[in-house]
Design a protein around this motif. Structure first.
Motif, short mmCIF file in Angstrom:
data_model
loop_
_atom_site.label_atom_id
_atom_site.label_comp_id
_atom_site.label_asym_id
_atom_site.label_seq_id
_atom_site.Cartn_x
_atom_site.Cartn_y
_atom_site.Cartn_z
N LEU A 23 44.16 29.72 46.49
CA LEU A 23 43.88 30.55 47.66
C LEU A 23 43.08 29.76 48.68
N ALA A 24 43.51 29.82 49.93
CA ALA A 24 42.76 29.24 51.05
C ALA A 24 42.35 30.38 51.98
N ASN A 50 31.83 41.95 39.95
CA ASN A 50 32.96 42.84 39.71
C ASN A 50 34.27 42.08 39.50
N GLY A 51 34.29 40.77 39.84
CA GLY A 51 35.43 39.95 39.54
C GLY A 51 36.45 39.78 40.64
N TYR A 52 36.40 40.59 41.68
CA TYR A 52 37.44 40.49 42.71
C TYR A 52 36.88 40.39 44.13
N HIS A 53 35.59 40.33 44.31
CA HIS A 53 35.01 40.14 45.64
C HIS A 53 34.35 38.77 45.71
N LEU A 54 34.49 38.15 46.89
CA LEU A 54 33.89 36.85 47.16
C LEU A 54 33.22 36.92 48.52
N THR A 66 28.04 35.06 60.62
CA THR A 66 28.66 36.20 59.95
C THR A 66 28.75 35.94 58.45
N CYS A 67 28.86 37.04 57.73
CA CYS A 67 29.13 37.02 56.29
C CYS A 67 30.44 37.76 56.07
N ARG A 68 31.39 37.10 55.45
CA ARG A 68 32.70 37.69 55.20
C ARG A 68 32.87 38.04 53.73
N ILE A 69 33.43 39.21 53.49
CA ILE A 69 33.74 39.66 52.14
C ILE A 69 35.25 39.55 51.96
N TRP A 70 35.67 38.81 50.93
CA TRP A 70 37.09 38.58 50.66
C TRP A 70 37.50 39.34 49.40
N ASP A 71 38.68 39.94 49.45
CA ASP A 71 39.24 40.62 48.29
C ASP A 71 40.29 39.69 47.67
N LEU A 72 40.02 39.20 46.45
CA LEU A 72 40.93 38.27 45.81
C LEU A 72 42.24 38.94 45.41
N ARG A 73 42.24 40.25 45.26
CA ARG A 73 43.48 40.95 44.92
C ARG A 73 44.42 41.02 46.11
N LYS A 74 43.87 41.27 47.30
CA LYS A 74 44.68 41.35 48.51
C LYS A 74 44.84 40.01 49.20
N LYS A 75 44.05 39.04 48.78
CA LYS A 75 44.11 37.68 49.35
C LYS A 75 43.83 37.68 50.86
N LYS A 76 42.87 38.48 51.27
CA LYS A 76 42.52 38.51 52.68
C LYS A 76 41.08 39.00 52.84
N SER A 77 40.59 38.91 54.06
CA SER A 77 39.23 39.33 54.36
C SER A 77 39.15 40.85 54.33
N LEU A 78 38.18 41.36 53.57
CA LEU A 78 37.99 42.80 53.44
C LEU A 78 37.06 43.34 54.51
#
Length: 578
Positions: free
Chosen positions: A446-447, A463-467, A475-487
């Protein structure tokens, strides 16, 4: 005739009436005749004028107008040739002059004027500007590569210099755009590009014919040592067990009616919102660059630009030992998750492993430039380091062997974090990119593109799926590894975000540190602000959160360590004492 007779009669009557005076009677003259007896006087009767009736005007039926015949074509008016500058006309006759004057005064004709030199220059300048505008509009519609190497290659194929003195990337791209627009307007671009494509196809065909055995496959892999294969197998076994435990715990919380997840989250956020400054201590003579809690939360390690790391007792923040050995400034420090060992990274291109007594256990050498951040694998057997040589490396903690040299970033690699299961690693760098790596296979899975400036902090949620990532774009970005995009994107601070950390146990809240001299706590449920930790007088460079979320430690360029504790925790301790 009848009208004239009536007029004459009325005129004679008017004359008679004017000659007789008032009170007298008009008596006509009569001849002398014998007298007869007088008859009674009868007044004369004036005959009335009878006006004959006028015959009615006969009604003429309307006539249909006949169509008009077309006008004959007007012959063109021939004008005499105009006189040139300083020349006289060839005709000297007065009639010619009169004819010329008549022609010049014909209605609707436009007089011919001589164009002055200024008007001609203005017209030429206007035409030139119009051509430039059309050229720019044509250039804007062309597809020009954005990669600088592709721009250079195309310039070379078009027979132009690849670069000019002092020319930058955008200027070079604009030059290629204008050149292509010029060729397009001349009708030569398609022909040139077709010729070059044919030449490239011929060259590639000759290359494939000459070298049939050699084949390049992307992505490519480099052969690693046997120890790397063993490490991948061990990481896979470790991560499977951890992932199963995490999923089982999540299912239990979801299905157990006694578990009130919302109440638990609210209690954790209430605890984070009650954080207050508990202690402030001078950490070193130079600005501090990193800090880390031990696994049990009884010790805190810090490092500074002086090249010295120190260990402090908690919660009194009293110095236990000093770690000296680096020849340059230390950039980060991290405690091992399984034993009381800690590792430090430095600008001297090395990482070192220490025990809590201050003894040096191992030195990890191999990077070609200064180190940035350092992190332990959850198993405690592997150590990850990032460097300004555009790589991050994985080391065996016990043997000190370099297991993995991972490339992939186009600029310096700064931050590193391991997934709590141990299966993934996430790196971020000055190329404004975050990458997620599968440690079991070595693939970049994932990039994460979204930041517009260098990314400095990165951390996985329990929780295993947030980065979470934080960078120089504030800024601080929250990424969802399940959706592979910025949450979610948090406009966190007024200056760059230097570090991000989730609460280690459940990840109910997130803490960010910034160069705006503050640290902030955010809810992981809706990413709203919970608490602002203000007290530092300079840039906050790093932070860490203790296991149960009761303490947060921050270090800064003002050389101080600040410990923030929860009031709820203090009340519980007071109740235990009572």
């Amino acid at each position: 005739m009848e009208v004239d007779e009536e007029n004459s009669v009325s005129a004679s009557l008017e004359e008679l009436s004017t000659t007789v005076p008032d009170g007298q009677t008009l008596v006509p003259a009569i001849d002398p005749i014998p007298l007869q007896p007088a008859l009674p006087m009868i007044p004369p009767v004036i005959p009335t004028t009878i006006v004959p009736t006028i015959a009615p005007v006969p009604v003429i039926p309307p006539s249909i107008p006949r169509p008009l015949a077309p006008l004959p074509p007007r012959p063109p008016v021939l004008r005499p040739p105009l006189a040139q500058n300083g020349e006289a006309k060839a005709s000297d006759s007065d009639s010619d002059r009169e004819d010329a004057g008549t022609l010049r005064t014909v209605k609707g004709s436009v007089p011919a004027y001589e164009i002055s030199e200024e008007s001609r220059l203005a017209k030429e300048r206007q035409e030139r500007l119009m051509q430039e505008f059309l050229m720019k509009r044509r250039a804007a519609a062309l597809a020009v590569p954005t990669n600088d190497m592709a721009v250079r290659a195309r310039l070379r194929r078009l027979g132009e210099p690849m670069t000019l003195f002092g020319e930058r990337e955008m200027e070079r791209r604009d030059r290629l755009r204008m050149l292509m627009a010029k060729l397009d307007s001349e009708g030569q671009l398609e022909r040139l590009m077709k010729i070059h494509e044919e030449e490239e196809a011929a060259a590639s065909a000759a290359l494939t014919e000459g070298v049939e055995d050699e084949s390049i496959q992307y992505p490519f892999y480099t052969e690693g040592p046997k120890s790397l294969l063993d490490a991948r197998v061990e990481i896979a076994k470790y991560s499977i067990v951890r992932a199963a435990m995490r999923l089982q715990r999540a299912r239990r919380k979801k299905n157990d009616p006694d578990e009130d997840l919302d109440a638990e989250i609210n209690w954790a956020l209430e605890q984070a919102g009650s954080l207050v400054l508990d202690c402030s201590e001078i950490g070193d003579d130079r600005p501090l660059s990193g800090c880390s809690f031990s696994q049990d939360g009884q010790m805190l390690a810090t490092c500074s630009l002086s090249g010295i790391a120190k260990i402090w007792s908690m919660p009194q923040v009293q110095k236990i030992s000093t770690l000296k050995g680096h020849t340059e400034r230390t950039t980060d420090v991290a405690f091992s998750p399984i034993r009381n060992h800690l590792a430090t990274s430095s600008a001297d291109r090395t990482a070192r492993l220490w025990n809590t007594e201050g003894s040096l256990l191992k030195t990890y050498e191999g990077h070609l430039d200064r180190l940035a951040r350092i992190a332990f694998h959850p198993s405690g057997k592997y150590l990850g380091t990032t460097s300004f040589d555009k790589t991050w490396r994985l080391w065996d903690v016990e043997t000190g062997e370099e297991l993995l040299l991972q490339e992939g970033h186009s600029r310096s690699v700064y931050g590193l974090s391991f997934h709590h299961d141990g299966s993934l690693a996430a790196s971020c760098g000055l190329d404004a990119l975050a990458r997620v790596w599968d440690l079991r296979s070595g693939r970049s899975i994932l990039a994460l593109e979204g930041h517009v400036k260098p990314v400095l902090g990165i951390n996985f949620s329990p929780n295993g799926y947030h980065l979470a990532t934080g960078g120089e774009d504030n800024t601080c970005r929250i990424w969802d590894l399940r959706k592979k995009k910025s949450l979610y994107t948090i406009p966190a601070h007024g200056n760059l975000v230097s570090q991000v950390k989730f609460e280690p146990q459940e990840g109910y809240f997130l803490v960010t540190a910034s160069y705006d001299m503050t640290a902030k706590v955010w809810s992981s449920k809706d990413f709203k602000p919970v608490k602002t930790l203000s007290g530092h007088e300079a840039k906050v460079t790093s932070l860490d959160v203790v296991g149960d979320g009761q303490y947060v430690a921050t270090v800064s360029h003002d050389r101080t360590i600040k410990l923030w504790s929860s009031r709820i925790h203090e009340k519980e301790k007071a109740m235990e004492v009572d």
